[in-house]
Design a protein around this motif. Structure first.
Motif, mmCIF file in Angstrom:
data_model
loop_
_atom_site.group_PDB
_atom_site.id
_atom_site.type_symbol
_atom_site.label_atom_id
_atom_site.label_comp_id
_atom_site.label_asym_id
_atom_site.label_seq_id
_atom_site.Cartn_x
_atom_site.Cartn_y
_atom_site.Cartn_z
ATOM 1 N N LEU A 184 -8.840 9.192 16.005
ATOM 2 C CA LEU A 184 -9.398 8.787 14.719
ATOM 3 C C LEU A 184 -9.140 9.847 13.647
ATOM 4 N N GLY A 185 -9.196 11.115 14.039
ATOM 5 C CA GLY A 185 -8.877 12.171 13.091
ATOM 6 C C GLY A 185 -7.430 12.107 12.635
ATOM 7 N N GLY A 186 -6.521 11.813 13.565
ATOM 8 C CA GLY A 186 -5.115 11.674 13.197
ATOM 9 C C GLY A 186 -4.882 10.517 12.245
ATOM 10 N N LEU A 187 -5.595 9.417 12.460
ATOM 11 C CA LEU A 187 -5.443 8.257 11.578
ATOM 12 C C LEU A 187 -5.927 8.558 10.164
ATOM 13 N N THR A 188 -7.032 9.289 10.042
ATOM 14 C CA THR A 188 -7.546 9.611 8.711
ATOM 15 C C THR A 188 -6.734 10.717 8.035
ATOM 16 N N ALA A 189 -6.052 11.538 8.845
ATOM 17 C CA ALA A 189 -5.238 12.617 8.270
ATOM 18 C C ALA A 189 -3.858 12.141 7.841
ATOM 19 N N LEU A 190 -3.395 11.022 8.380
ATOM 20 C CA LEU A 190 -2.031 10.575 8.077
ATOM 21 C C LEU A 190 -1.805 10.294 6.589
ATOM 22 N N PRO A 191 -2.685 9.587 5.885
ATOM 23 C CA PRO A 191 -2.446 9.354 4.453
ATOM 24 C C PRO A 191 -2.358 10.635 3.622
ATOM 25 N N PRO A 192 -3.291 11.625 3.787
ATOM 26 C CA PRO A 192 -3.098 12.858 3.022
ATOM 27 C C PRO A 192 -1.821 13.596 3.394
ATOM 28 N N LEU A 193 -1.421 13.537 4.647
ATOM 29 C CA LEU A 193 -0.141 14.133 5.031
ATOM 30 C C LEU A 193 1.001 13.440 4.288
ATOM 31 N N SER A 194 0.924 12.106 4.214
ATOM 32 C CA SER A 194 1.977 11.341 3.542
ATOM 33 C C SER A 194 2.067 11.701 2.063
ATOM 34 N N MET A 195 0.926 11.996 1.448
ATOM 35 C CA MET A 195 0.916 12.350 0.029
ATOM 36 C C MET A 195 1.361 13.789 -0.192
ATOM 37 N N ASP A 196 0.768 14.735 0.540
ATOM 38 C CA ASP A 196 0.886 16.148 0.191
ATOM 39 C C ASP A 196 2.105 16.836 0.790
ATOM 40 N N MET A 197 2.619 16.363 1.916
ATOM 41 C CA MET A 197 3.845 16.955 2.449
ATOM 42 C C MET A 197 5.006 16.766 1.480
ATOM 43 N N TYR A 198 4.924 15.732 0.687
ATOM 44 C CA TYR A 198 5.991 15.334 -0.218
ATOM 45 C C TYR A 198 5.993 16.136 -1.526
ATOM 46 N N LEU A 199 4.846 16.791 -1.832
ATOM 47 C CA LEU A 199 4.706 17.454 -3.131
ATOM 48 C C LEU A 199 5.764 18.533 -3.387
ATOM 49 N N PRO A 200 6.057 19.424 -2.424
ATOM 50 C CA PRO A 200 7.063 20.456 -2.713
ATOM 51 C C PRO A 200 8.457 19.899 -2.948
ATOM 52 N N ALA A 201 8.691 18.643 -2.557
ATOM 53 C CA ALA A 201 10.037 18.070 -2.653
ATOM 54 C C ALA A 201 10.288 17.342 -3.962
ATOM 55 N N LEU A 202 9.281 17.232 -4.836
ATOM 56 C CA LEU A 202 9.466 16.438 -6.054
ATOM 57 C C LEU A 202 10.656 16.892 -6.909
ATOM 58 N N PRO A 203 10.814 18.180 -7.172
ATOM 59 C CA PRO A 203 11.991 18.572 -7.958
ATOM 60 C C PRO A 203 13.306 18.212 -7.266
ATOM 61 N N ALA A 204 13.355 18.376 -5.952
ATOM 62 C CA ALA A 204 14.581 18.051 -5.216
ATOM 63 C C ALA A 204 14.880 16.555 -5.264
ATOM 64 N N VAL A 205 13.850 15.721 -5.200
ATOM 65 C CA VAL A 205 14.049 14.271 -5.276
ATOM 66 C C VAL A 205 14.582 13.891 -6.655
ATOM 67 N N THR A 206 14.046 14.533 -7.679
ATOM 68 C CA THR A 206 14.502 14.270 -9.045
ATOM 69 C C THR A 206 16.001 14.542 -9.183
ATOM 70 N N ASP A 207 16.452 15.666 -8.638
ATOM 71 C CA ASP A 207 17.879 16.003 -8.717
ATOM 72 C C ASP A 207 18.719 15.088 -7.838
ATOM 73 N N SER A 208 18.234 14.805 -6.639
ATOM 74 C CA SER A 208 19.023 14.023 -5.682
ATOM 75 C C SER A 208 19.257 12.600 -6.158
ATOM 76 N N LEU A 209 18.226 11.979 -6.723
ATOM 77 C CA LEU A 209 18.333 10.580 -7.141
ATOM 78 C C LEU A 209 18.686 10.432 -8.617
ATOM 79 N N SER A 210 18.900 11.565 -9.300
ATOM 80 C CA SER A 210 19.278 11.553 -10.724
ATOM 81 C C SER A 210 18.334 10.680 -11.552
ATOM 82 N N ALA A 211 17.044 10.909 -11.349
ATOM 83 C CA ALA A 211 16.018 10.128 -12.042
ATOM 84 C C ALA A 211 15.129 11.065 -12.841
#
Length: 467
Positions: free
Chosen positions: A74-101
């Motif tokens: 149950l802890g893993g299930l409740t932790a999955l959404p914040p992981l999905s949101m916050d693991m991605y945060l450091p990659a935002l600049p890289a995504v911007t460059d990669s997808l030219s958006a």
């Protein structure tokens, strides 16, 4: 509602390992009923809860293993959404460059995921009341895995936004059904204790997620983050399939369609006390959202701290929240009324928010980072008293509609928080006053909802009188 209660697993045989039939005989006993049918096999609640105290030898060891497994699932299930949101945060600049958006377009990938998590709970919650917890959860996990895998392969920003929305919709199943399962298995103080335990696990996720994301980016590109999330989703899906049994028997399921689900939700919202706890919890969550949205700018841009110092303070605040949550579950719950603990937590949040507002408006003159950081620490730590107890008190009133109730609790928190968080930047990045003002308004409103709608003194009087 009584403040005492116990594990429903004590009152019925609730296997938690292996695979088997979905329709287990799990009656909804009254809060506080701890008797066990001597003819039924006895399986106790998670390790560390009082129900295991009477066991010894192999039975106690089995109870501890079973309880730990359920807690981790149950802890893993409740932790999955914040992981999905916050693991991605450091990659935002890289995504911007990669997808030219444009950066604004890539920011929509976060908004889409958050919106999906909010709306998905409204869909999955009633589904779990109709078809049971296990099937909607497994379906949601499978869709989550597929959507996340496609995010890793997305060739354009538009496709990434679309599948991030789907990822959030599917990932919401873990949040809403985990709460519903806790309501199926527990009553009273034991439910509050278990929510505090879940906070320990899920509270760590937002802290470590950006760190994990940053480390993944050291060895691969931003797509690798979605590959890691896909693997985590697959592992959780397999664990749920093998070890998490159905907790809602057929006799307690709703048989209607959409109209019935809407009537159920309307009935829940018509319950003044449930709505009071729901809105009070959502407003407390908005205080947390305001902190998350504004603290990077407040700590670094206004008070000149380094990113490393900000990370340290963010981690300390999270540790404070988790620690107080554990004090709530291990020491306070069962000894002090849940309403008294909740009221104290909300009062501390108000005082901390007012202190921050006075500091940021210059009432105390020029203050440095240390007093502001101390105020934020107190405010965040008090969340460990407010959030688990609002959930527990609200769900104790929803014995036969836990899925729908859990959906309303989760959706209201996300939506209120999503409305409050943009307001913290309304005056720009050079002042912390909007953050503190939003926190004061939301905290005071939470106390008002608690007092005016929940009216804890009335229910305490009825319970004292035996009513």
């Amino acid at each position: 509602m009584p403040d005492s209660g116990g594990s429903r697993a004590q009152r019925a045989h609730i296997p938690t390992t292996g695979t088997g039939a979905d329709d287990l005989p799990v009656p909804h006993g009254d809060a506080g009923a701890l008797s066990v049918d001597p003819a039924a096999p006895q399986v106790t609640a998670p390790a560390g809860l009082p129900e295991t105290a009477g066991l010894s030898g192999p039975a106690a060891r089995t109870a501890r293993r079973t309880g730990l497994l359920v807690t981790m699932v149950l802890g893993g299930l409740t932790a999955l959404p914040p992981l999905s949101m916050d693991m991605y945060l450091p990659a935002l600049p890289a995504v911007t460059d990669s997808l030219s958006a444009p950066a604004a377009t890539i920011q929509l990938t976060l908004t889409a995921c958050l919106a999906g998590m909010a709306l998905g709970q409204l869909v999955v919650g009633p589904m779990s009341d109709r078809w049971g917890r296990r099937k909607p959860l497994l379906l949601g996990m499978v869709v989550y895995v597929l959507a996340t895998a496609i995010c890793a392969l997305a060739p354009s920003a538009e496709l990434l936004i679309g599948f991030r929305l789907l990822q959030g919709l599917a990932g919401a199943a873990g949040i809403v059904i985990a709460r519903a399962v806790v309501r199926d298995l527990y009553d009273g103080v034991e439910m509050a204790r278990f929510f505090s335990t879940l906070m320990l696990i899920s509270g760590v996720a937002p802290v470590i997620a950006p760190v994990i994301g940053g480390q993944v980016l050291r060895i691969t590109d931003w797509r690798g983050i979605f590959v890691v999330l896909t693997v985590v989703g697959i592992v959780l899906t397999l664990v749920v399939w093998k070890w998490l049994h159905e907790t809602l028997p057929s006799a307690d399921r709703h048989t209607g369609g959409v109209a019935d689900a809407l009537r159920t939700m309307r009935g829940l919202l018509a319950d003044r006390v449930f709505t009071g706890y729901m809105v009070a919890g959502g407003l407390a969550f908005a205080v947390l959202f305001a902190y998350i949205a504004a603290s990077p700018f407040v700590v670094q841009e206004i008070y000149g701290a380094s990113p490393q110092t900000f990370s340290l303070l963010f981690g300390l605040n999270s540790i404070g929240l988790i620690t107080v949550g554990q004090i709530n579950g291990k020491l306070l719950v069962g000894r002090i009324s849940l309403d008294k603990v909740l009221g104290f937590g909300l009062a501390v949040i108000v005082l901390a928010a007012v202190a921050l507002l006075l500091m940021t408006t210059g009432v105390f003159g020029e203050v440095g980072l240390v007093p502001v950081a101390a105020g934020l620490f107190v405010l965040m730590s008090a969340m460990g008293l407010a959030m688990p107890n609002t959930n527990a008190q609200a769900l104790m009133r929803t014995k036969h509609a836990a899925g729908s109730a859990s959906a309303l609790l989760g959706t209201s928190s996300f939506l209120i928080g999503a409305v409050a968080s943009p307001l913290v930047g309304i005056a720009g990045e050079d002042t912390a006053v909007p953050m503190a003002l939003v926190q004061v308004v939301c905290a005071v409103a939470a106390v008002a909802c608690f007092l005016l709608l929940c009216r804890p003194w009335q229910r305490a009087g009825r319970e004292a009188g035996g009513l």
